[in-house]
Design an enzyme around this catalytic site. Structure first.
Site, mmCIF file in Angstrom:
data_model
loop_
_atom_site.group_PDB
_atom_site.id
_atom_site.type_symbol
_atom_site.label_atom_id
_atom_site.label_comp_id
_atom_site.label_asym_id
_atom_site.label_seq_id
_atom_site.Cartn_x
_atom_site.Cartn_y
_atom_site.Cartn_z
ATOM 1 N N SER A 4 0.856 -1.199 0.000
ATOM 2 C CA SER A 4 0.000 0.000 0.000
ATOM 3 C C SER A 4 0.879 1.231 0.000
ATOM 4 O O SER A 4 2.065 1.164 0.354
ATOM 5 C CB SER A 4 -0.859 0.025 1.268
ATOM 6 O OG SER A 4 -0.057 0.396 2.383
ATOM 7 N N ASP A 5 0.290 2.355 -0.368
ATOM 8 C CA ASP A 5 1.027 3.587 -0.164
ATOM 9 C C ASP A 5 1.015 3.861 1.344
ATOM 10 O O ASP A 5 0.265 3.257 2.111
ATOM 11 C CB ASP A 5 0.398 4.734 -0.964
ATOM 12 C CG ASP A 5 1.400 5.855 -1.211
ATOM 13 O OD1 ASP A 5 1.228 6.593 -2.192
ATOM 14 O OD2 ASP A 5 2.363 5.984 -0.422
ATOM 15 N N TRP A 6 1.835 4.820 1.765
ATOM 16 C CA TRP A 6 2.049 5.074 3.194
ATOM 17 C C TRP A 6 0.728 5.382 3.911
ATOM 18 O O TRP A 6 0.096 6.400 3.642
ATOM 19 C CB TRP A 6 2.991 6.265 3.342
ATOM 20 C CG TRP A 6 3.392 6.555 4.748
ATOM 21 C CD1 TRP A 6 2.596 6.921 5.790
ATOM 22 C CD2 TRP A 6 4.721 6.505 5.282
ATOM 23 N NE1 TRP A 6 3.321 7.106 6.927
ATOM 24 C CE2 TRP A 6 4.634 6.868 6.646
ATOM 25 C CE3 TRP A 6 5.967 6.230 4.760
ATOM 26 C CZ2 TRP A 6 5.747 6.927 7.475
ATOM 27 C CZ3 TRP A 6 7.082 6.309 5.588
ATOM 28 C CH2 TRP A 6 6.964 6.636 6.917
ATOM 29 N N GLY A 7 0.316 4.480 4.764
ATOM 30 C CA GLY A 7 -0.887 4.746 5.547
ATOM 31 C C GLY A 7 -2.182 4.628 4.768
ATOM 32 O O GLY A 7 -3.259 4.931 5.264
ATOM 33 N N ALA A 8 -2.102 4.160 3.549
ATOM 34 C CA ALA A 8 -3.303 4.151 2.701
ATOM 35 C C ALA A 8 -4.379 3.221 3.240
ATOM 36 O O ALA A 8 -5.579 3.487 3.053
ATOM 37 C CB ALA A 8 -2.940 3.765 1.271
#
Ligand code: GLC
Length: 740
Positions: free
Chosen positions: A298-302
């Site tokens: 995932s993207d950061w914190g997505a």
């Protein structure tokens, strides 16, 4: 003592001093008799053997990515994990020295039951220490081989520094330069993003991932992030299935075909289902239609952001949505490590889903050879960074990325005796690195002024004046600048953006430069001296006020550490500029979105703005040269072809000027009518080649009718329409007929 240093010391205390780096397999008492430890066994068998030995907890931990070291991306508040579990799957590694990474890896190899190596990732976007031009500039080279080689250099420096995996290339098609991340991709065209993305994957991954100088690539941001509404970052994207297929998915398909090891799921909500929980894109398309066998991070914190996006009730629910959609590794949301065990217990996530995600992660780790070579060999920074051949390549890429947008004859600068070098970018160092400068060092930057001094200093007097800062309202520097301009024969004015003005979370409601820069240029124009405007920026700019005041305009982009010679060479004529725009420059911000591959309205003579032109200032593919080229007629092996057939097209191009030059030939297709309307023209092939003065080169395009003249429908099925199709090259056209 700062937090970072404390973390490092704590980590070093965690593990004993590393003996001579053991490339052995012996760790936690496990020897090569154990099947998954045996490098002579096929990877799939090793994956299955290891998987069956893993506990649920160990499996879950493989699907987590934390950070190691100080996070330097201010958009994501860096959470330093002071007690990194030995079983964690991956770390975003912010260091540059193998030692820290190796000590962390030893912790994993020797303090976990199965000794599964950690995968160390980092944003190596346009170089690790040797910083190349930003990706948007690289696209303007139209030289995929140069892009491949630049990514190979980035991989070499990264892998030797302890990074096994880069979160690159970004292949987000973008039509909106208010979105600062246009800097990180390859422009507005799907074919171009696919071609450069595939070249980047080949550069990063080389012939084999277990080569000690390659890294795993990561296609991002999957998918449609570039359609962010009104250019605001992280927001909703309205994307029809048809547009999803014919615009945003195409570059990812090319990247998967190129063998990308990983994909990063995007923040954006894709017409109601966020990219990190979108089963259609993550599973139906990526895995079932394209057969992708790598893993998705995932993207950061997505994953956690699914709650804010009003898609998930809480973090546990977010994790279930994500993994059930096909997202495998959780970057920094702590959804999986905190809740996945309970979700499995409750049957909200089944074991097969968990095992598939772990398989994909383990597969990439085996492919990288991390089980055989978990440690990065110690090496000297001199052997690792800024190699002579790397710097030479950075110079070449910079040369070919710069675009001559306007020239009323002012360039090349010949016979000038007095040159005023003015503007906030003239001596800027950090400003030339662009976004995601990684471990780029300001001291490594060759500033534009020094390049001009070397190129012109022996024949021309130079006077420098900064004039103003990037922004603000301090005009006290104008007087000195005007004085220098009055003294000079020509003004070379360097304007543009700061590195941090493009990239992530840098949306701007206006793409015009700050007022102070306009005022400086308008004040200098009053001296009547010719102004050569050099721009250093990470996005297309609104130039309708500046353009009339400039005798010439060079788009230098953010060239990284080695752009000064390139720029100076273009100004002097030593280099014939060959860059062509990979993205449209609107005449005004108000025109956005404006791009070349638009659909035609029903009224070709109406529907225009009443207050200004509806044309861009500079179009996709624009760029001037110091020579001229003449195109001959397109010839074809046949003008009638079966829908499953092939076609050989050729066009002769003559350099009719007196200077050698590199010309890029763009091949477009245009369908006069079709079941699903097509853009007025679509790029399907391009080739760049040197043509010596007075000589002719024949460029060819070998057409696969189904692939190159067809298009994907809203289900991703390739459609080839019977009937006429027009081939366009420059001002030449050829109509062919496609038959059943
Ligand atoms: C960022 C970016 C992504 C990057 C990741 C790790 O938020 O969106 O492109 O790779 O986080 O830094």
């Amino acid at each position: 003592m700062n937090r970072y240093r404390k973390t490092v010391y704590l980590l070093l205390a965690l593990v004993a001093p590393v003996p001579a780096i053991a490339q052995s397999n012996a760790s936690c008492g496990v020897t090569t008799e154990v099947l998954y430890r045996n490098p002579n066994v096929p990877i799939e068998a090793r994956v299955e053997d290891l998987l069956r030995r893993m506990t649920t907890e160990e499996k879950i931990m493989q699907l987590n990515q934390y950070t190691l070291g100080m996070n330097n991306n201010k958009n994501n508040v860096g959470v330093e994990v002071t007690d990194i579990p030995a079983t964690v799957g991956s770390l975003i590694f912010f260091g540059t020295e193998p030692d820290l990474r190796n000590r962390m890896q030893q912790h994993a190899m020797e303090h976990s039951r199965l000794g599964i190596p950690i995968l160390f990732g980092h944003d190596v976007i346009h170089g690790f220490r040797t910083i190349f031009p930003i990706p948007l500039a690289q696209a303007c080279t139209w030289n995929t081989e140069a892009v491949r080689r630049s990514c190979a250099v980035a991989a070499q420096e990264a892998r030797m520094s302890g990074v096994d995996w880069t979160f690159s290339p970004m292949v987000d098609v973008a039509h909106d330069p208010r979105w600062g991340r246009v800097a990180e991709g390859y422009g507005e065209d799907p074919f171009a993003n696919g071609a450069f993305g595939a070249a980047a994957v080949r550069g990063y991954q080389g012939a084999s991932l277990d080569d000690s100088l390659t890294v795993a690539a990561c296609l991002k941001h999957y998918v449609g992030y570039g359609a962010s509404e009104a250019g605001r970052d992280y927001v909703y994207t309205e994307i029809s299935r048809q547009t999803l297929w014919d615009t945003y998915l195409q570059p990812f398909k090319r990247g998967v075909q190129a063998g990308a090891a990983t994909v990063m799921s995007s923040f954006n909500d894709i017409s109601g289902t966020p990219g990190s929980a979108n089963r259609y894109t993550l599973t139906d398309v990526l895995r079932e239609k394209w057969g992708f066998e790598g893993f998705v991070v995932s993207d950061w914190g997505a994953v956690g952001q699914l709650i804010t996006q009003r898609h998930a009730k809480d973090l546990k629910h977010a994790g279930e949505l994500a993994i059930n959609a096909g997202m495998d590794m959780d970057m920094m949301s702590h959804a999986f490590d905190a809740h996945l065990a309970a979700s499995l217990e409750e049957g909200k996530v089944d074991t097969l889903t968990l095992n598939n995600a772990v398989r994909r992660v383990l597969r990439v780790k085996f492919q990288l050879g991390l089980f055989e070579h978990p440690y990065t060999p110690e090496n000297s920074t001199d052997s690792r960074f800024l190699r002579k051949e790397s710097l030479a390549l950075a110079d070449t890429v910079a040369q070919e990325s710069m675009v001559l947008l306007k020239n009323n004859g002012a360039l090349p600068l010949k016979g000038k005796k007095k040159m005023a070098v003015i503007g906030p970018l003239a001596k800027a160092d950090h400003g030339l690195l662009g976004c995601w400068w990684g471990h780029g060092n300001d001291d490594d930057v060759d500033v534009f002024y020094d390049g001009i001094m070397r190129e012109f200093g022996s024949q021309c007097q130079l006077r420098y004046a900064k004039g103003c800062d990037y922004d603000g309202d301090d005009a006290t520097g104008f007087a000195e600048a005007v004085k220098a301009a009055r003294w000079a024969d020509v003004v070379v004015l360097f304007l543009g953006e700061k590195s941090r003005w493009s990239g992530e979370n840098t949306s701007r409601a206006s793409i015009a430069l700050p007022e102070i820069q306009h005022r400086l240029m308008e004040t200098l124009a009053q001296t009547g001296k010719p102004i050569v405007l050099v721009l250093s920026n990470g996005r297309p700019l609104e130039l309708n006020r500046m353009e009339p005041l400039a005798s010439a305009i060079v788009e230098a982009w953010q060239p990284g550490i080695n752009g000064a010679n390139a720029l100076a060479g273009i100004l002097s004529g030593r280099i014939n500029p060959s860059g062509r725009l990979a993205i449209t420059f609107p005449y005004s911000t108000g025109q956005i979105p404006i791009y070349y591959n638009r659909r035609q309205s029903g009224r070709t003579h109406q529907g225009f703005y009443n207050d200004m032109t509806s044309n861009p200032l500079y179009s996709f593919g624009d760029g001037l040269s110091y020579t001229t080229y003449t195109y001959g007629d397109i010839t074809a092996s046949a003008t009638q072809v079966d829908k499953n057939g092939r076609l050989h097209l050729e066009v002769p191009v003559t350099n009719t000027g007196d200077m050698d030059g590199q010309e890029t030939v763009f091949w477009f297709v245009s369908d006069p009518y079709s079941t699903i309307t097509r853009p007025v023209k679509e790029l399907k092939h391009f080739e760049k080649r040197m043509i010596k003065a007075g000589e002719t080169e024949t460029f060819a395009f070998d057409v696969d009718v189904a692939q190159d003249l067809g298009y994907p429908d809203g289900n991703g099925n390739q459609v080839v329409e019977v009937g006429e199709m027009t081939i366009l090259v420059k001002d030449k056209k050829l109509t062919i007929n496609i038959t059943d």
